[in-house]
Design an enzyme around this catalytic site. Structure first.
Site, PDB file in Angstrom:
ATOM      1  N   ASP A   1      -1.636  50.659 -36.870  1.00  0.00           N
ATOM      2  CA  ASP A   1      -2.205  52.123 -36.745  1.00  0.00           C
ATOM      3  C   ASP A   1      -1.634  52.838 -35.705  1.00  0.00           C
ATOM      4  OD1 ASP A   1      -3.479  52.045 -39.287  1.00  0.00           O
ATOM      5  OD2 ASP A   1      -5.449  51.775 -38.349  1.00  0.00           O
TER       6      ASP A   1
ATOM      7  N   ASP B   1       2.501  46.928 -34.429  1.00  0.00           N
ATOM      8  CA  ASP B   1       1.401  47.203 -34.588  1.00  0.00           C
ATOM      9  C   ASP B   1       1.199  48.134 -35.886  1.00  0.00           C
ATOM     10  OD1 ASP B   1      -1.380  48.360 -34.125  1.00  0.00           O
ATOM     11  OD2 ASP B   1      -0.326  49.862 -33.068  1.00  0.00           O
TER      12      ASP B   1
HETATM   13 MG   LIG Z   1      -2.098  50.985 -32.486  1.00  0.00          MG
END
Ligand SMILES: [Mg+2]
EC number: 5.4.2.8
Length: 248
Positions: A10, A8
């Site tokens: 962020d 992932d």
């Molecule tokens: Mg995230």
């Protein structure tokens, strides 16, 4: 033996919408020396370019990097010295209009009105509509304090799921909710990645900060991938160092 590590973005590789920090740039460069690396996130390509692609040291082997914006409905790879889109799946206009209408209705129905917002709250990313509760330009500090336990977004998410059957609605970064076509989530993106890369699922692993029911990384776990849930990018660096030591 893992051949590919997917991340992932962020909250995992970088703070929300921030560039990769130096320790992460180095960790990813080391990892690219021993494995393929993929990044799958709700953000669109310009965000990927700003946060990841433009931040990699010269030494990083970009030929083993798979960048998947908008939850894997787009794939970018590095060929002949430049990044280019391998594919991009887009919403049709009618679906897009319905999403925007229902988003407004959901916010009114749940009574959710933040005291202050910064910039546009709804972003059209072609294959994904993203709602940022405090606005696209909200400062990191405000975002971190708004919904750290996902409680507010769970209410909006539940309401939206009733209004938009057939669409996939998941919580994203610090303040966001991502809406994609039915069946489009990180598991979908990972399957597209498997097809494009030829690397089977059992030779992949996934690392993210939202690996829990309702979180936008959870579908990777449901797909059966080995996953590591991290608290923040600092912990991710430590996890990567461990993986590099193992794979070397
Ligand atoms: Mg995230």
């Amino acid at each position: 033996m893992k051949k590919l590590v997917a991340f992932d973005l962020d909250g995992t590789l970088a703070e929300s919408k921030q560039p990769l920090q130096e320790a992460m740039q180095q960790a990813l460069t080391d990892l690219l020396g021993v494995a393929h690396v993929a990044v799958i996130s709700g953000g669109d390509w310009p965000q990927f370019e700003k946060q990841v692609a433009s931040r990699l040291p010269e030494a990083a082997d970009r030929s083993k990097l798979w960048l998947m914006p908008t939850t894997g409905t787009k794939l970018y790879t590095f060929n002949d010295g430049a990044w280019s889109a391998v594919f991009a799946e887009l919403f049709d206009d009618a679906t897009k209009a319905k999403i925007l209408t229902e988003f407004d209705a959901a916010l009114v129905a749940t009574g959710f009105v933040p005291e202050q917002t910064w910039g546009e709250r709804i972003e059209d990313r072609g294959s994904q509509i993203t709602f940022s509760a405090l606005g696209q330009q909200a400062p990191l500090d405000a975002k971190e304090h708004w919904d750290p336990d996902f409680a507010k977004r769970k209410i909006i998410q539940a309401d939206l799921r009733k209004r938009l059957p057939g669409l996939s609605i998941n919580m994203g970064g610090a303040t966001s909710i991502d809406i994609t076509r039915e069946g489009v989530d990180k598991a979908y993106g990972i399957k597209k990645l498997r097809d494009a890369s030829g690397i089977p699922l059992d030779e992949m692993m996934f690392i993210g900060d939202a690996i829990f029911p309702g979180g936008n990384d959870y579908p990777a776990k449901e797909l059966g991938l080995d996953t590591v849930r991290v608290r923040d990018p600092k912990e991710t660096v430590a996890v990567i160092e461990g993986i590099v030591a193992c794979l070397k």
